[in-house]
Design a protein around this motif. Structure first.
Motif, PDB file in Angstrom:
ATOM      1  N   PRO A 113      11.213   0.586  -2.835  1.00  0.00           N
ATOM      2  CA  PRO A 113      11.857   0.698  -4.155  1.00  0.00           C
ATOM      3  C   PRO A 113      12.496   2.070  -4.310  1.00  0.00           C
ATOM      4  O   PRO A 113      12.110   3.028  -3.633  1.00  0.00           O
ATOM      5  CB  PRO A 113      10.693   0.529  -5.126  1.00  0.00           C
ATOM      6  N   ASN A 114      13.449   2.152  -5.186  1.00  0.00           N
ATOM      7  CA  ASN A 114      14.044   3.429  -5.536  1.00  0.00           C
ATOM      8  C   ASN A 114      13.121   4.078  -6.570  1.00  0.00           C
ATOM      9  O   ASN A 114      13.167   3.733  -7.750  1.00  0.00           O
ATOM     10  CB  ASN A 114      15.451   3.226  -6.095  1.00  0.00           C
ATOM     11  N   LEU A 115      12.261   4.963  -6.111  1.00  0.00           N
ATOM     12  CA  LEU A 115      11.272   5.556  -7.009  1.00  0.00           C
ATOM     13  C   LEU A 115      11.908   6.362  -8.130  1.00  0.00           C
ATOM     14  O   LEU A 115      11.344   6.466  -9.212  1.00  0.00           O
ATOM     15  CB  LEU A 115      10.287   6.412  -6.219  1.00  0.00           C
ATOM     16  N   ASN A 116      13.081   6.927  -7.882  1.00  0.00           N
ATOM     17  CA  ASN A 116      13.758   7.678  -8.945  1.00  0.00           C
ATOM     18  C   ASN A 116      14.049   6.801 -10.154  1.00  0.00           C
ATOM     19  O   ASN A 116      14.069   7.287 -11.278  1.00  0.00           O
ATOM     20  CB  ASN A 116      15.042   8.311  -8.425  1.00  0.00           C
ATOM     21  N   GLU A 117      14.266   5.513  -9.921  1.00  0.00           N
ATOM     22  CA  GLU A 117      14.519   4.600 -11.036  1.00  0.00           C
ATOM     23  C   GLU A 117      13.271   4.398 -11.895  1.00  0.00           C
ATOM     24  O   GLU A 117      13.376   4.034 -13.055  1.00  0.00           O
ATOM     25  CB  GLU A 117      15.006   3.243 -10.517  1.00  0.00           C
ATOM     26  N   LEU A 118      12.094   4.645 -11.327  1.00  0.00           N
ATOM     27  CA  LEU A 118      10.841   4.467 -12.062  1.00  0.00           C
ATOM     28  C   LEU A 118      10.367   5.733 -12.766  1.00  0.00           C
ATOM     29  O   LEU A 118       9.460   5.682 -13.593  1.00  0.00           O
ATOM     30  CB  LEU A 118       9.756   3.966 -11.116  1.00  0.00           C
ATOM     31  N   ALA A 119      10.964   6.870 -12.453  1.00  0.00           N
ATOM     32  CA  ALA A 119      10.541   8.134 -13.054  1.00  0.00           C
ATOM     33  C   ALA A 119      10.568   8.108 -14.588  1.00  0.00           C
ATOM     34  O   ALA A 119       9.617   8.585 -15.214  1.00  0.00           O
ATOM     35  CB  ALA A 119      11.371   9.288 -12.508  1.00  0.00           C
ATOM     36  N   PRO A 120      11.592   7.541 -15.231  1.00  0.00           N
ATOM     37  CA  PRO A 120      11.560   7.510 -16.696  1.00  0.00           C
ATOM     38  C   PRO A 120      10.379   6.705 -17.258  1.00  0.00           C
ATOM     39  O   PRO A 120       9.821   7.057 -18.295  1.00  0.00           O
ATOM     40  CB  PRO A 120      12.894   6.856 -17.077  1.00  0.00           C
ATOM     41  N   LEU A 121       9.994   5.651 -16.566  1.00  0.00           N
ATOM     42  CA  LEU A 121       8.835   4.861 -16.995  1.00  0.00           C
ATOM     43  C   LEU A 121       7.563   5.691 -16.910  1.00  0.00           C
ATOM     44  O   LEU A 121       6.764   5.730 -17.855  1.00  0.00           O
ATOM     45  CB  LEU A 121       8.704   3.595 -16.138  1.00  0.00           C
ATOM     46  N   ILE A 122       7.361   6.359 -15.792  1.00  0.00           N
ATOM     47  CA  ILE A 122       6.164   7.185 -15.603  1.00  0.00           C
ATOM     48  C   ILE A 122       6.138   8.308 -16.636  1.00  0.00           C
ATOM     49  O   ILE A 122       5.113   8.563 -17.277  1.00  0.00           O
ATOM     50  CB  ILE A 122       6.119   7.754 -14.163  1.00  0.00           C
ATOM     51  N   ARG A 123       7.247   8.975 -16.818  1.00  0.00           N
ATOM     52  CA  ARG A 123       7.340  10.070 -17.802  1.00  0.00           C
ATOM     53  C   ARG A 123       7.024   9.566 -19.213  1.00  0.00           C
ATOM     54  O   ARG A 123       6.276  10.198 -19.961  1.00  0.00           O
ATOM     55  CB  ARG A 123       8.723  10.705 -17.742  1.00  0.00           C
ATOM     56  N   ALA A 124       7.575   8.423 -19.586  1.00  0.00           N
ATOM     57  CA  ALA A 124       7.348   7.864 -20.921  1.00  0.00           C
ATOM     58  C   ALA A 124       5.877   7.497 -21.125  1.00  0.00           C
ATOM     59  O   ALA A 124       5.316   7.718 -22.199  1.00  0.00           O
ATOM     60  CB  ALA A 124       8.243   6.656 -21.151  1.00  0.00           C
ATOM     61  N   ALA A 125       5.247   6.923 -20.119  1.00  0.00           N
ATOM     62  CA  ALA A 125       3.830   6.561 -20.246  1.00  0.00           C
ATOM     63  C   ALA A 125       2.957   7.806 -20.349  1.00  0.00           C
ATOM     64  O   ALA A 125       2.011   7.842 -21.151  1.00  0.00           O
ATOM     65  CB  ALA A 125       3.406   5.689 -19.065  1.00  0.00           C
ATOM     66  N   LEU A 126       3.258   8.822 -19.551  1.00  0.00           N
ATOM     67  CA  LEU A 126       2.448  10.050 -19.569  1.00  0.00           C
ATOM     68  C   LEU A 126       2.594  10.828 -20.868  1.00  0.00           C
ATOM     69  O   LEU A 126       1.692  11.595 -21.246  1.00  0.00           O
ATOM     70  CB  LEU A 126       2.789  10.933 -18.374  1.00  0.00           C
ATOM     71  N   THR A 127       3.707  10.681 -21.556  1.00  0.00           N
ATOM     72  CA  THR A 127       3.951  11.434 -22.801  1.00  0.00           C
ATOM     73  C   THR A 127       3.972  10.512 -24.021  1.00  0.00           C
ATOM     74  O   THR A 127       4.506  10.893 -25.064  1.00  0.00           O
ATOM     75  CB  THR A 127       5.286  12.189 -22.712  1.00  0.00           C
ATOM     76  N   HIS A 170       0.828  -1.204   0.000  1.00  0.00           N
ATOM     77  CA  HIS A 170       0.000   0.000   0.000  1.00  0.00           C
ATOM     78  C   HIS A 170       0.863   1.256   0.000  1.00  0.00           C
ATOM     79  O   HIS A 170       0.637   2.178  -0.799  1.00  0.00           O
ATOM     80  CB  HIS A 170      -0.926  -0.016   1.220  1.00  0.00           C
ATOM     81  N   ASP A 171       1.860   1.309   0.877  1.00  0.00           N
ATOM     82  CA  ASP A 171       2.711   2.498   0.975  1.00  0.00           C
ATOM     83  C   ASP A 171       3.494   2.727  -0.314  1.00  0.00           C
ATOM     84  O   ASP A 171       3.628   3.864  -0.777  1.00  0.00           O
ATOM     85  CB  ASP A 171       3.666   2.384   2.157  1.00  0.00           C
ATOM     86  N   THR A 172       4.009   1.652  -0.879  1.00  0.00           N
ATOM     87  CA  THR A 172       4.756   1.764  -2.140  1.00  0.00           C
ATOM     88  C   THR A 172       3.856   2.302  -3.246  1.00  0.00           C
ATOM     89  O   THR A 172       4.233   3.217  -3.986  1.00  0.00           O
ATOM     90  CB  THR A 172       5.332   0.394  -2.541  1.00  0.00           C
ATOM     91  N   LEU A 173       2.652   1.759  -3.354  1.00  0.00           N
ATOM     92  CA  LEU A 173       1.746   2.183  -4.416  1.00  0.00           C
ATOM     93  C   LEU A 173       1.246   3.611  -4.194  1.00  0.00           C
ATOM     94  O   LEU A 173       1.062   4.362  -5.153  1.00  0.00           O
ATOM     95  CB  LEU A 173       0.594   1.187  -4.545  1.00  0.00           C
ATOM     96  N   MET A 174       1.067   4.013  -2.950  1.00  0.00           N
ATOM     97  CA  MET A 174       0.696   5.412  -2.676  1.00  0.00           C
ATOM     98  C   MET A 174       1.834   6.354  -3.066  1.00  0.00           C
ATOM     99  O   MET A 174       1.583   7.446  -3.589  1.00  0.00           O
ATOM    100  CB  MET A 174       0.328   5.587  -1.202  1.00  0.00           C
ATOM    101  N   SER A 175       3.072   5.943  -2.836  1.00  0.00           N
ATOM    102  CA  SER A 175       4.221   6.760  -3.248  1.00  0.00           C
ATOM    103  C   SER A 175       4.267   6.885  -4.764  1.00  0.00           C
ATOM    104  O   SER A 175       4.570   7.958  -5.300  1.00  0.00           O
ATOM    105  CB  SER A 175       5.521   6.155  -2.730  1.00  0.00           C
ATOM    106  N   LEU A 176       3.973   5.809  -5.453  1.00  0.00           N
ATOM    107  CA  LEU A 176       3.932   5.860  -6.918  1.00  0.00           C
ATOM    108  C   LEU A 176       2.812   6.763  -7.413  1.00  0.00           C
ATOM    109  O   LEU A 176       2.985   7.508  -8.374  1.00  0.00           O
ATOM    110  CB  LEU A 176       3.769   4.452  -7.491  1.00  0.00           C
ATOM    111  N   ARG A 177       1.680   6.704  -6.760  1.00  0.00           N
ATOM    112  CA  ARG A 177       0.553   7.579  -7.108  1.00  0.00           C
ATOM    113  C   ARG A 177       0.990   9.045  -7.008  1.00  0.00           C
ATOM    114  O   ARG A 177       0.746   9.840  -7.915  1.00  0.00           O
ATOM    115  CB  ARG A 177      -0.619   7.301  -6.173  1.00  0.00           C
TER     116      ARG A 177
END
Length: 131
Positions: free
Chosen positions: A114-128, A22-29
């Motif tokens: 998780p290291n959320l910074n490592e996921l930032a490129p994935l989120i950015r790519a999906a959003l754009t 839950h905490d991990t997914l809230m951080s991703l949100r």
């Protein structure tokens, strides 16, 4: 500031996730909204798809939907549409220790943050995706 949930269905979907997923997914949100604010993609709409929180940009249609949920093994996971290149492109650049489910998901460790910074490129790519 925490973004309020868009609907009771989204709130309930998050409430159903076990700790610590839950905490991990809230951080991703939070990260999805933070990254979205820096991009020319319009408003991010939060809804549920297949019972999972989903994020898209329906007014501009620039994003491919991002879903947050649990893998079959119970790990927190980020899902994107499997017929896009978002996950495969990210996989080519991601750290070798990340676990993937084909072109649809990246699984996150359940017992360590998780290291959320490592996921930032994935989120950015999906959003754009269509930008």
């Amino acid at each position: 500031m925490t973004q309020p949930f868009a609907s009771p269905a989204v709130r309930d979907a998050f409430a159903a996730f076990p700790q610590p997923a839950h905490d991990t997914l809230m951080s991703l949100r939070a990260m999805i909204y933070e990254i979205g604010e820096t991009l020319p993609i319009g408003r991010i709409e939060e809804s549920t798809k297949w019972g999972q929180p989903s994020y898209a940009t329906p007014k501009t249609n620039l994003a491919t939907p991002i879903r947050l949920g649990l893998s079959k093994a119970g790990d927190p996971a980020v899902f994107t549409h499997c017929q896009t290149t978002v996950m495969s492109d990210f996989r080519a650049l991601a750290p070798a220790n990340m676990a993937f489910d084909g072109n649809r998901a990246v699984h996150l460790p359940v017992h360590s943050p998780p290291n959320l910074n490592e996921l930032a490129p994935l989120i950015r790519a999906a959003l754009t995706y269509r930008l």
